[in-house]
Design an enzyme around this catalytic site. Structure first.
Site, PDB file in Angstrom:
ATOM      1  N   HIS A  54       0.845  -1.202   0.000  1.00  0.00           N
ATOM      2  CA  HIS A  54       0.000   0.000   0.000  1.00  0.00           C
ATOM      3  C   HIS A  54       0.880   1.251   0.000  1.00  0.00           C
ATOM      4  O   HIS A  54       0.694   2.154   0.805  1.00  0.00           O
ATOM      5  CB  HIS A  54      -0.897   0.017   1.252  1.00  0.00           C
ATOM      6  CG  HIS A  54      -1.922  -1.070   1.265  1.00  0.00           C
ATOM      7  ND1 HIS A  54      -2.745  -1.310   2.345  1.00  0.00           N
ATOM      8  CD2 HIS A  54      -2.270  -1.979   0.329  1.00  0.00           C
ATOM      9  CE1 HIS A  54      -3.544  -2.327   2.064  1.00  0.00           C
ATOM     10  NE2 HIS A  54      -3.274  -2.754   0.847  1.00  0.00           N
TER      11      HIS A  54
HETATM   12  C1  LIG Z   1       0.493  -7.862  -4.584  1.00  0.00           C
HETATM   13  C2  LIG Z   1      -0.386  -6.690  -4.257  1.00  0.00           C
HETATM   14  C3  LIG Z   1      -1.538  -6.892  -3.510  1.00  0.00           C
HETATM   15  C4  LIG Z   1      -2.368  -5.826  -3.184  1.00  0.00           C
HETATM   16  N1  LIG Z   1      -3.562  -6.070  -2.571  1.00  0.00           N
HETATM   17  C5  LIG Z   1      -4.438  -5.058  -2.411  1.00  0.00           C
HETATM   18  C6  LIG Z   1      -5.754  -5.301  -1.937  1.00  0.00           C
HETATM   19  O1  LIG Z   1      -6.159  -6.454  -1.717  1.00  0.00           O
HETATM   20  N2  LIG Z   1      -6.588  -4.247  -1.745  1.00  0.00           N
HETATM   21  C7  LIG Z   1      -6.180  -2.962  -2.008  1.00  0.00           C
HETATM   22  O2  LIG Z   1      -6.964  -2.049  -1.773  1.00  0.00           O
HETATM   23  N3  LIG Z   1      -4.953  -2.714  -2.485  1.00  0.00           N
HETATM   24  C8  LIG Z   1      -4.088  -3.728  -2.720  1.00  0.00           C
HETATM   25  N4  LIG Z   1      -2.875  -3.470  -3.270  1.00  0.00           N
HETATM   26  C9  LIG Z   1      -2.538  -2.077  -3.594  1.00  0.00           C
HETATM   27  C10 LIG Z   1      -3.276  -1.536  -4.820  1.00  0.00           C
HETATM   28  O3  LIG Z   1      -3.498  -2.540  -5.781  1.00  0.00           O
HETATM   29  C11 LIG Z   1      -2.441  -0.423  -5.416  1.00  0.00           C
HETATM   30  O4  LIG Z   1      -2.179   0.523  -4.399  1.00  0.00           O
HETATM   31  C12 LIG Z   1      -3.141   0.302  -6.562  1.00  0.00           C
HETATM   32  O5  LIG Z   1      -3.493  -0.593  -7.581  1.00  0.00           O
HETATM   33  C13 LIG Z   1      -2.220   1.391  -7.075  1.00  0.00           C
HETATM   34  O6  LIG Z   1      -2.882   2.177  -8.028  1.00  0.00           O
HETATM   35  P1  LIG Z   1      -2.099   3.325  -8.767  1.00  0.00           P
HETATM   36  O7  LIG Z   1      -3.006   3.865  -9.799  1.00  0.00           O
HETATM   37  O8  LIG Z   1      -1.542   4.261  -7.749  1.00  0.00           O
HETATM   38  O9  LIG Z   1      -0.838   2.604  -9.423  1.00  0.00           O
HETATM   39  P2  LIG Z   1      -0.772   1.262 -10.308  1.00  0.00           P
HETATM   40  O10 LIG Z   1      -2.071   0.549 -10.317  1.00  0.00           O
HETATM   41  O11 LIG Z   1       0.422   0.517  -9.855  1.00  0.00           O
HETATM   42  O12 LIG Z   1      -0.561   1.807 -11.786  1.00  0.00           O
HETATM   43  C14 LIG Z   1       0.611   2.381 -12.252  1.00  0.00           C
HETATM   44  C15 LIG Z   1       0.750   1.993 -13.710  1.00  0.00           C
HETATM   45  O13 LIG Z   1       1.720   2.831 -14.325  1.00  0.00           O
HETATM   46  C16 LIG Z   1       2.550   2.044 -15.155  1.00  0.00           C
HETATM   47  N5  LIG Z   1       3.819   2.745 -15.280  1.00  0.00           N
HETATM   48  C17 LIG Z   1       4.737   2.964 -14.313  1.00  0.00           C
HETATM   49  N6  LIG Z   1       5.780   3.651 -14.806  1.00  0.00           N
HETATM   50  C18 LIG Z   1       5.508   3.894 -16.105  1.00  0.00           C
HETATM   51  C19 LIG Z   1       6.208   4.576 -17.126  1.00  0.00           C
HETATM   52  N7  LIG Z   1       7.378   5.151 -16.896  1.00  0.00           N
HETATM   53  N8  LIG Z   1       5.648   4.628 -18.359  1.00  0.00           N
HETATM   54  C20 LIG Z   1       4.436   4.045 -18.598  1.00  0.00           C
HETATM   55  N9  LIG Z   1       3.732   3.394 -17.653  1.00  0.00           N
HETATM   56  C21 LIG Z   1       4.260   3.319 -16.411  1.00  0.00           C
HETATM   57  C22 LIG Z   1       2.649   0.737 -14.419  1.00  0.00           C
HETATM   58  O14 LIG Z   1       3.050  -0.310 -15.265  1.00  0.00           O
HETATM   59  C23 LIG Z   1       1.234   0.565 -13.881  1.00  0.00           C
HETATM   60  O15 LIG Z   1       0.412  -0.109 -14.788  1.00  0.00           O
HETATM   61  C24 LIG Z   1      -2.018  -4.517  -3.592  1.00  0.00           C
HETATM   62  C25 LIG Z   1      -0.866  -4.304  -4.335  1.00  0.00           C
HETATM   63  C26 LIG Z   1      -0.060  -5.377  -4.689  1.00  0.00           C
HETATM   64  C27 LIG Z   1       1.170  -5.117  -5.519  1.00  0.00           C
END
Ligand SMILES: Cc1cc2nc3c(=O)[nH]c(=O)nc-3n(C[C@H](O)[C@H](O)[C@H](O)COP(=O)(O)OP(=O)(O)OC[C@H]3O[C@@H](n4cnc5c(N)ncnc54)[C@H](O)[C@@H]3O)c2cc1C
Ligand SMILES: *[C@@H]1O[C@H](CO)[C@@H](O)[C@H](O)[C@H]1NC(C)=O
Ligand SMILES: *[C@@H]1O[C@H](CO)[C@@H](O)[C@H](O)[C@H]1NC(C)=O
Length: 612
Positions: A539
Site C-alpha cells: 500500500h
Molecule cells: C500484490 C499486491 C496486492 C495488493 N492487494 C491489495 C488489496 O487487496 N486491496 C487494495 O486495496 N490494495 C491492494 N494493493 C494495492 C493496490 O493494488 C495499489 O495501491 C493500486 O493498484 C495502485 O494504483 P495506482 O493507480 O496508484 O498505481 P498502479 O495501479 O500501480 O498503476 C501504475 C501503472 O503505471 C505504469 N507505469 C509505471 N511507470 C511507467 C512509465 N514510466 N511509463 C508508462 N507506464 C508506467 C505501471 O506499469 C502501472 O500499470 C495490492 C498491491 C499489490 C502489488
C-alpha cells in the site's frame, strides 16, 4: 497461494474446453472477452489534448472518464501488457509476482524489518499491465474511515472531506452484495464490481462466529460503522478478478488511444515551466508526443515520483548530485508510507477445513472453478475476512488495527510461489514451514493502520531504466510494532474461542530462527518475530503529497496540480497525504473519479468565469 505450472496449463485447457458451454456473459468475466475488446493502437498520433501515463487504478479510471467528452483526444500510455486470462483467477494471485506483470521492485536492506528475508530484503511488488497493480492485487475493497478523509480536508485539502468524496466512492461502485447494506453509502451503477467471494472455507465461518461471541457486529465496513468483523468485499466480477482495466478500459471510445509496452522516460517542460508532452519508448522506438492541455502522471507511488525527479521536479540537492537540471525544487519522494503487519501468526487444525496444496490443486476444484466460478480457487490468495478493531493505544473513533483472516498460511501452496514472492529465506522457511507443508492451517495477519514509520524514494541515477532506491524504513518507529503486537494478542484470544477450538486450533510453535533466544510467545519473542516476518501490504503512498500552498512538503495542490509547473497533474496513490484505514485501492479509484471531474471543470468553465 501459488500453483504448479502443470496445474496452470491444465486449468487453461479446462477453461478452453468448457468455453463452448459458457455463455458470453460468463466468458466476459473471465477476461477473455474483455482483452479482445480493449482496443489498443500500435503507434501514437503527434498530438493529443491529454496524455495519461500509466494505466493502473488511477490512470484507467481517469482515461475512461475524460473520454466521455467527445471533443477531447486522449492518449493512455502503459509500460506493461494487457492482462491475461490467468490474472482472472483469484487464488493464484501470488503467482504473478514471478512474471513480467510485476515490476519486481525490492526494498533496500532494512535495519528493523525483513530480517527473515533473503539478505534482509523485502520484495515490493507493483503491477505492470493494463490495470496496473489491480491486475496482481488481492482485490480487497475497503474505503478507509470517514475521519481519514476529514483529516485530509483539515490539513487544508479543500474538497476532500468524507462528505465530499463519498459521491465518488459511490460513483465508482457496482455493488453486487445482497446483504442489507445501507444504500446511502453504496452505488450499483458504477464500473467497479464489488462482491463477496462465492465460496468460504469452513474455518472462516469460525472467525465471524468468534467476532459475534466477542460482542462485535458483522457489518458492512464500507458503511456507517467500521469496527467489527466481515467477509471481504472484493473487486470481483462473478468469481473472477475485476481489475481497473476490466472495469474502466473494456469499452471502445474512438477518442481514446491506448498504447501498451510504452515506457515514458520524461515529462517535457518548456522554459515557462509548462508541461507540453512526454518522451516515450514504444517497443524500443522513441517518440516525443505533445499534449495541448495536460500531462497526467498515474504511474503509481514509485514511478510517478521517479518520473517527476527525472523531469527536474524534486529535491534540489538530490537532483543536482545526479546532474539533473532542477526546474522546481520540491519534496518528491518523501513521506512514503506502507501498511505493515505480521505473517507468522499461524494456527494448526486437524480437519480439512482450510486450504492446502493437496486439496486445492484437485482436478475437481479446477473443474468447479472453470464451470461455476466457485470453490476455493475463487478465494483471492486465501484471504477471506477481516476485523477492524481498536487497541488500547487508539485515540479516536478510527480503528488502529486490522486483522486479516487467511484460510491457510505461508505453507499452503507447497512452497510454489508464496515464499518466493515474499522473499522469505530458505533457512527460515525450512525450519518453520517445511514441517507443516500439507497440514491444515489458518492465520491472522495483524496490520497497523496508521503506521508512523515512513521512508523515502530516491533515484539511483539519471537513467530511466534503473530502478529507484526504495528506503521504506519499515518498523523504525516502535509504535508500529506495539500495535501489531496487540493484534497478535487479539489473534491468540480469537484462536482460543469455542468456534476455533471445535477444530482443535493451536498455535504453530516452531520458533523463528533468530528469535529462539526469547521465550516462545512472550512479548519480546513476538517483537522479534514481527521484525523477521513483516507482511508488506503493498500500500505504498505519499511520495507526491497533496497539500495546500502553505505546506512546504506538498508537491501537488488539492486539485492535484504540481506546484510550480503548469499543465501537469498527478492522479494515483502517491498524492495521498496520510494513510487511510484498511486497503487503499478503493480510495485510488475515488481519486481517479474525482480528478476527472476537476479536470473537466478546469477545461469546460468559460474563461470569463475563471478566477485566479
Ligand atoms: C500484490 C499486491 C496486492 C495488493 N492487494 C491489495 C488489496 O487487496 N486491496 C487494495 O486495496 N490494495 C491492494 N494493493 C494495492 C493496490 O493494488 C495499489 O495501491 C493500486 O493498484 C495502485 O494504483 P495506482 O493507480 O496508484 O498505481 P498502479 O495501479 O500501480 O498503476 C501504475 C501503472 O503505471 C505504469 N507505469 C509505471 N511507470 C511507467 C512509465 N514510466 N511509463 C508508462 N507506464 C508506467 C505501471 O506499469 C502501472 O500499470 C495490492 C498491491 C499489490 C502489488
Ligand atoms: C443509512 O445511513 C444514513 C446516513 O448515515 C442514515 O441517516 C440512515 O438512517 C441509514 N439507514 C438505515 C436503514 O440504517
Ligand atoms: C489432532 O492432531 C494432533 C497432532 O496430530 C493429535 O495429537 C491430536 O490428538 C488430534 N486431536 C484431535 C481432537 O483429533
Amino acid at each position: 497461494m501459488g500453483m504448479r505450472p502443470g496445474a496452470i496449463i491444465f486449468l487453461l485447457l479446462l477453461i478452453k474446453l468448457s468455453a463452448g458451454t459458457l455463455n458470453l456473459d460468463l466468458l466476459a468475466s473471465y477476461g477473455l472477452w474483455d482483452s479482445w475488446h480493449i482496443r489498443t493502437v500500435p503507434v501514437p498520433q503527434a498530438k493529443y489534448d491529454f496524455i495519461i501515463v500509466g494505466a493502473g487504478s488511477g490512470g484507467s479510471t481517469l482515461a475512461n472518464r475524460l473520454s466521455e467528452n467527445p471533443n477531447w483526444r486522449i492518449l493512455l500510455l502503459e509500460a506493461g501488457k494487457p492482462e491475461g486470462i490467468f490474472n482472472q483467477v483469484p487464488l493464484i494471485v501470488s503467482f504473478f509476482q514471478h512474471t513480467d506483470y510485476n515490476w519486481g521492485y525490492k526494498l533496500e536492506p532494512q535495519d528493523n524489518a525483513c530480517l527473515g528475508m533473503e539478505n534482509r530484503v523485502c520484495p515490493w511488488p507493483r503491477g505492470k499491465a493494463l490495470g496496473g497493480s489491480s491486475t496482481i492485487n488481492y482485490m480487497i475493497h475497503t474505503r478507509g474511515n470517514r475521519l481519514d478523509y476529514d483529516h485530509w480536508a483539515h490539513l487544508g485539502n479543500y474538497g476532500w472531506s468524507y462528505e465530499d468524496v463519498l459521491p465518488y466512492f459511490k460513483k465508482s461502485e457496482k455493488l453486487r452484495i445482497s446483504d442489507s447494506y445501507n444504500a446511502s453509502y453504496h452505488g450499483t451503477t458504477g464500473k467497479l464490481s464489488v462482491e463477496h467471494a462465492p465460496y468460504h472455507t469452513p474455518i472462516s465461518r469460525a472467525f465471524l462466529e468468534t467476532g459475534r461471541l466477542m460482542g462485535y457486529n458483522i457489518l458492512d465496513y464500507n458503511g456507517p460503522e467500521q469496527v467489527g468483523f466481515s467477509y471481504l468485499q472484493l473487486n470481483m466480477d462473478r468469481g473472477a478478478r475485476c481489475s481497473a482495466s476490466k472495469a474502466y478500459l473494456s469499452f471502445n471510445p474512438s477518442n481514446l488511444d491506448i498504447i501498451t509496452e510504452a515506457m515514458v522516460t520524461k515529462v517535457l517542460i518548456d522554459s515557462k515551466n509548462r508541461a507540453y508532452g512526454v518522451k516515450v519508448a514504444i517497443k524500443n522506438m522513441n517518440y516525443k508526443i505533445l499534449a495541448a492541455k495536460e500531462v497526467i502522471l498515474s504511474a503509481g507511488t514509485i514511478d510517478s515520483a521517479k518520473l517527476l525527479m527525472l523531469s527536474g521536479i524534486g529535491p534540489r540537492e538530490h537532483l543536482e548530485e545526479l546532474g539533473i537540471n532542477v526546474l522546481k525544487d520540491a519534496k518528491v519522494g518523501y513521506n512514503m508510507y506502507e501498511h505493515v503487519g505480521f505473517l507468522g501468526l499461524t494456527f494448526l487444525v486437524n480437519d480439512s477445513v482450510s486450504l492446502t496444496a493437496n486439496t486445492i490443486f484437485q482436478l475437481e476444484e479446477m473443474w468447479r472453478y472453470a464451470i461455476d466460478r466457485s470453490g476455493p480457487i475463487s478465494i483471492p490468495g486465501g484471504a477471506e475476512a477481516l476485523a477492524f478493531l481498536h487497541t488500547k493505544y487508539s485515540t479516536d473513533s478510527r480503528p488502529d488495527l486490522e486483522l486479516l483472516f487467511v484460510g491457510g498460511s505461508l505453507n499452503s501452496d507447497g512452497d510454489v510461489a508464496i515464499r518466493k514472492g515474499l522473499g522469505i529465506s530458505d533457512n527460515l522457511y525450512n525450519a518453520v514451514y517445511k514441517p507443516i507443508e500439507n497440514v491444515n492451517t489458518w492465520s491472522i495477519w495483524p496490520i497497523v493502520q496508521r503506521p508512523r514509520s515512513h521512508g523515502r524514494i530516491k533515484l539511483r541515477c539519471a537513467d530511466p531504466s534503473v530502478p529507484p532506491i526504495l528506503d521504506a524504513n519499515l518498523l523504525d518507529d516502535p509504535y508500529d510494532i506495539e500495535i501489531i503486537l496487540e493484534g497478535i494478542k487479539k489473534g491468540m484470544e480469537i484462536s482460543q474461542a469455542e468456534p476455533f477450538q471445535r477444530y482443535n486450533s493451536r498455535i504453530h510453535d516452531i520458533p523463528i530462527p533468530g528469535c529462539s533466544g526469547f521465550m516462545f510467545a512472550s512479548d519480546d519473542y513476538w517483537r522479534c518475530a514481527i521484525r523477521h516476518l513483516p507482511s508488506l501490504m503493498d500500500h505504498q503512498i505519499g511520495t507526491v503529497k497533496m497539500g495546500p500552498a502553505s505546506d512546504p512538503s506538498a508537491v501537488v495542490d488539492p486539485e492535484l496540480r504540481v506546484y510550480g509547473v503548469d499543465g501537469l497533474r498527478v492522479v494515483d496513490a502517491s498524492i495521498m497525504p496520510t494513510m487511510p484505514v484498511g486497503h487503499i485501492n478503493a480510495g485510488i479509484y475515488m481519486i481517479g473519479e474525482k480528478a476527472a471531474d476537476m479536470i473537466k471543470r478546469t477545461w469546460t468553465t468559460p474563461k470569463s468565469h475563471r478566477c485566479f
